[in-house]
Enzyme design. Structure first.
Site, mmCIF file in Angstrom:
data_model
loop_
_atom_site.group_PDB
_atom_site.id
_atom_site.type_symbol
_atom_site.label_atom_id
_atom_site.label_comp_id
_atom_site.label_asym_id
_atom_site.label_seq_id
_atom_site.Cartn_x
_atom_site.Cartn_y
_atom_site.Cartn_z
ATOM 1 N N SER A 124 -26.466 -0.534 8.850
ATOM 2 C CA SER A 124 -27.851 -1.177 8.608
ATOM 3 C C SER A 124 -28.371 -1.040 10.038
ATOM 4 C CB SER A 124 -27.909 -2.438 8.253
ATOM 5 O OG SER A 124 -27.677 -2.306 6.716
ATOM 6 N N HIS A 138 -31.886 -9.899 8.129
ATOM 7 C CA HIS A 138 -31.491 -8.297 8.354
ATOM 8 C C HIS A 138 -32.824 -7.508 8.720
ATOM 9 C CE1 HIS A 138 -30.310 -4.415 6.203
ATOM 10 N NE2 HIS A 138 -29.209 -4.882 6.748
ATOM 11 N N ASP A 169 -37.114 -3.130 4.018
ATOM 12 C CA ASP A 169 -35.900 -4.119 4.408
ATOM 13 C C ASP A 169 -36.489 -5.126 3.592
ATOM 14 O OD1 ASP A 169 -33.753 -5.554 5.770
ATOM 15 O OD2 ASP A 169 -33.287 -3.719 6.702
#
Ligand code: NAG
Ligand code: NAG
Ligand code: NAG
Ligand code: NAG
Ligand code: NAG
Ligand code: NAG
Ligand code: NAG
Length: 792
Positions: free
Chosen positions: A579, A236, A161
């Site tokens: 996600s 994220h 990520d």
């Protein structure tokens, strides 16, 4: 493309870049498996010799090489011309040569674990904390399950990520035991990241930037707004990692106090290995502005395998699916599966259009997104007495009714008609908006951006109206003005009121966190859908998990809204996408791995899939955004239920070699020097998968499956077949009773799917998918599989 074209059109900057980029680009040259006859340095030399064979000089060959994949994946990434690439493709041993594209990963949890019955203090004594009577049995089962899984202790989860924010309380190593002896990874240091940022929780951290630098130029910390290190500038990566394996943090909440509760990952005692392969897009507004290059991801996966992770979580996907031999995630995952590492990946956020799903390889667990039973309930009142409950996590408040306007009626001249309702940047006229509530519609531009525009123009609040494609799914964002998000039906009502009332008024009440607000789960509209366009013989997605409004750790370098004018900092943030659902499943996989360390990755997927929920908490079918029951192209097998998955009864197992055999049916071949495709290639639907998909059925098809008994004890268990056939076909099993008398015993059976001869299909019905399911049931288990068929 000759030199002239590259130098010539300075006036056409975009085509210029495009044609030059085409001239020399990063390609990945993939050889499949290593033969096992070479040492690491010999492998790199071997790759060089291939490269040298198409380059003019040794120096040129060396300068063009980005990565040599040496551990599990055999291949390299290098700058090549199309001509050099096609020369290499023809050479022996080369499986595929494909261009790397800067593919954007799709941006794409307090409540989520409680919702599936997993909520417990890590070190809690099950019996010490009394269960409330109103808490359903799920929790009792959940606590036992978590305890049995030791909260994931001993399991290492690798997350590909945007890196990690190591200071987050979610990544504290307080009370954790020593790092597993099997661990071979490293803590790579860099900008704002030194060896002290790894601990007994974050046991490894690495970053991969060579591909990124080839596309976007040498890394510049200031201009790129990113750290040249495993540190997460974005949020994220920290969000996904903490959803999978974050520690329990009490009193976690997003700005404004929403979702206050304790935040925890699924496997809070599992270890985290960070592989940063996604970077901020330079010089761009950062909303969704991350890129992950395939060559960087492949290097990350190759290292993760060698480092000794047990699970790889990939909340990254392409917007248009690629054939397996050109899909870096699919290739990397296959090598991981050979070492029994389980790979989960997000389905993508391109729904509800059919055929939009990414990560469709059958050796990956592909995860869609559904909703939680938590809502942030506020209210909207109109001057005519109409009131409705709405959802909002915006901390801004209105104190009284204000005039209400529709954006399309207050835009500056020159805004295209179709965009006039969208509250795009600089589209609103402040003199007509100041002090008012503005109705903005979704469709183009970011949701947060619309609130920023209303604020810029001096508005008092925003009603954000869903477009029909968004259905009734309400994402919660940290907006910049008081905001109420409403469904298309309510948009109609408000427009009608604005049209018919001379002096329309509105008031937005701030939100409060409410549980059990609506039936849950619901399918989300954004979750990407099947059919699987790469191979329609494999039903995808596999499963869904919560992906709407998930609370988890955030980066201290990024605001919760991800827009540059937002200076706010939040430890936790609410975020939405597949996600977010993918790491839920990764966390559950870590728990299952801890309980069943010997299960293969296919067995774990099978256990998750065949025990999934098809119904919501009101025992009705899980609904899609159109209000109809969601089908397997949205839901897969259903909503994950980790506690049940620990004891599935039977599993559909598949070995690495079974995937190689499957590969023969889709031209994904010559991967392994020890495996040759047979002359008669079995159809793809015969891969031993826990679901069935048959496109264009025009005759009776017999599907082969094998189940393995993983039940408890060695006594006899008898499983009986049951089916709910898709409309237009009959479904039979041969045999239709399976008897097992020991653990590990395998039984083969056939499923015969036959078009009904008494039906004459019209043109619309032909080619349209129909859905059903079959199951094997004993006294303790229901082993359920979805079926999708389209009739030719
Ligand atoms: C790492 O950086 C932190 C500051 O972020 C500092 O306190 C610490 O001493 C550094 N550790 C090492 C080993 O350099
Ligand atoms: C890095 O970017 C900053 C801001 O855009 C710029 O001022 C600086 O010159 C750049 N540094 C290098 C080495 O290119
Ligand atoms: C309006 O049309 C333009 C150009 O065709 C397009 O880029 C934009 O996305 C459209 N806006 C909406 C809301 O559909
Ligand atoms: C596989 O390759 C064969 C021969 O190269 C070709 O005819 C066929 O269309 C390919 N199939 C797929 C699914 O790509
Ligand atoms: C059924 O379709 C397959 C290809 O999808 C074709 O090869 C076959 O001839 C068809 N059979 C009949 C009976 O139409
Ligand atoms: C079941 O039987 C097999 C073979 O007889 C034996 O190896 C295994 O230990 C037994 N397992 C249990 C749980 O009794
Ligand atoms: C085909 O049949 C379905 C129902 O079986 C019906 O709803 C549909 O209108 C028909 N379409 C055509 C083109 O006749």
């Amino acid at each position: 493309m000759n030199k002239l074209t590259c130098l010539f059109p300075l006036l056409f900057l975009i085509p210029l870049l495009a044609s030059c980029a085409e001239k020399k680009q990063v390609y990945i040259v993939y050889f499949g498996e290593h033969k096992g006859d070479k040492a690491l340095h010999e492998i790199e030399e071997h790759h060089h010799s291939y490269l040298h064979s198409v380059k003019e000089s040794e120096e040129e060959a060396r300068a063009s090489l980005l990565y040599s994949y040496k551990h599990s994946i055999n291949g390299f990434a290098a700058e090549l011309t199309p001509d050099e690439a096609s020369k290499l493709e023809k050479l022996a041993e080369v499986v595929s040569v494909f261009k790397s594209h800067p593919r954007k990963y799709e941006a794409h949890t307090t409540r989520s674990w409680e919702f599936v019955g997993l909520e417990e203090e890590e070190t809690d004594d099950i019996d010490a904390r009394p269960l409330k009577n109103d808490v359903d049995d799920r929790f009792r089962v959940g606590r036992k399950f978590l305890r049995k899984a030791k909260h994931g202790d001993g399991i290492i989860v690798g997350v590909l990520d945007s890196g990690v924010w190591p200071e987050s309380r979610s990544f504290s190593d307080k009370g954790m035991g020593p790092i597993p002896k099997s661990w071979k990874g490293i803590c790579q240091t860099g900008v704002a990241f030194n060896s002290s940022h790894c601990n007994r929780k974050i046991i490894g951290a690495r970053y991969y930037v060579k591909g990124y630098e080839k596309y976007f130029g040498a890394f510049n910390v200031t201009a790129n707004k990113d750290f040249l290190s495993p540190r997460d500038p974005d949020g994220h990566g920290s969000h996904t990692a903490s959803t999978a394996v974050g520690r329990r943090v009490y009193g976690a909440s997003a700005l404004g106090g929403f979702a206050m509760g304790s935040a925890s990952g699924g496997a809070p005692l599992s270890r985290l290995a960070v592989y940063k392969a996604c970077w901020a897009k330079p010089n761009e507004e950062k909303v969704g502005g991350n890129v992950c290059l395939q060559e960087d991801m492949l290097a990350a996966i190759d290292d993760a395998i060698a480092d000794g992770v047990h699970v790889i979580s990939i909340s990254i996907g392409t917007t248009d699916p690629l054939p397996f031999q050109q899909d870096g995630i699919a290739i990397g995952a296959l090598h991981a599966i050979k070492r029994n590492i389980v790979v989960a990946a997000s389905a993508g956020n391109s729904g509800p259009k059919p055929g939009t799903l990414s990560n469709p390889a059958p050796w990956i667990i592909t995860v869609g997104a559904s909703t939680l039973d938590r809502a942030f309930v506020g209210g909207l009142a109109l001057g005519n007495g109409y009131t409705i409950k709405t959802e909002s996590i915006t901390a801004f408040k209105m104190d009284k009714f204000a005039p209400l306007v529709y954006a399309a009626n207050v835009v500056v001249p020159g805004i295209a008609l179709n965009d006039s309702s969208q509250c795009l940047p600089n589209s609103l006229r402040p003199e007509l908006v100041a002090g008012k509530v503005v109705l903005c519609l979704r469709g183009a531009g970011s949701r947060i951006g619309k609130g920023i525009e209303v604020k810029r123009a001096g508005g008092a609040g925003m009603i954000l109206g869903n477009a029909p494609a968004n259905g009734n799914e309400i994402p919660s964002d940290s907006h910049f003005v008081a905001t109420a998000t409403v469904t298309p039906t309510v948009v109609e009502k408000i427009l009608d009121y604005i049209k018919t009332d001379k002096n329309p008024m509105a008031f937005i009440k701030p939100g409060k966190t409410v549980y059990k607000y609506t039936a849950a789960p619901l399918m989300t509209g954004f979750s990407s859908r099947g059919p699987n366009v790469v191979d329609p013989n494999i039903l995808k997605p596999d499963i869904t998990a919560p992906g709407l409004n998930i609370l988890a750790a955030w980066s201290g370098a990024d605001s919760p809204s991800k827009v540059s004018i937002d200076q706010r900092v939040a430890d936790f943030n609410i975020y939405t996408g597949t996600s977010m659902s993918c790491p839920h499943v990764s966390g559950a996989i870590a728990l299952l791995k801890a309980i069943h360390p010997k299960w293969s990755s296919a067995a774990i997927r099978s256990a998750l899939m065949t025990t999934a929920w098809m119904t919501n908490d009101e025992k009705k079918p899980i609904q899609d955004v159109d209000g109809l029951p969601a089908n397997p192209f949205a839901l897969g097998s259903g909503h994950f239920r980790p506690t049940k998955a620990a004891d599935p009864g039977l599993v559909y197992d598949a070995s690495y070699r079974a995937y190689l055999l499957y590969g023969c049916s889709v031209n994904f071949t010559d991967i392994d020097p020890t495996f040759k495709c047979p002359s008669k290639i079995p159809p793809g639907y015969n891969l031993n998968y826990p679901s069935i998909a048959i496109p264009n059925l025009n005759r009776t098809v017999t599907v082969k499956r094998t189940v393995t008994n993983v039940g408890i004890g060695n006594w006899t268990s008898t499983y009986v077949f049951n089916a709910n056939p898709p409309s237009g076909v009959t479904v039979k099993a041969i045999p239709n009773v399976l008897v097992f008398n020991r653990i590990g015993q395998k039984q083969r059976f056939k499923i015969v799917i036959k078009p009904r001869t008494d039906l004459v299909l019209n043109a619309t019905e032909k080619g349209q998918y129909q859905f059903g399911w079959f199951s094997w049931t004993d006294s303790d288990h229901v082993v359920r599989s979805p079926i999708a068929v389209s009739l030719a």
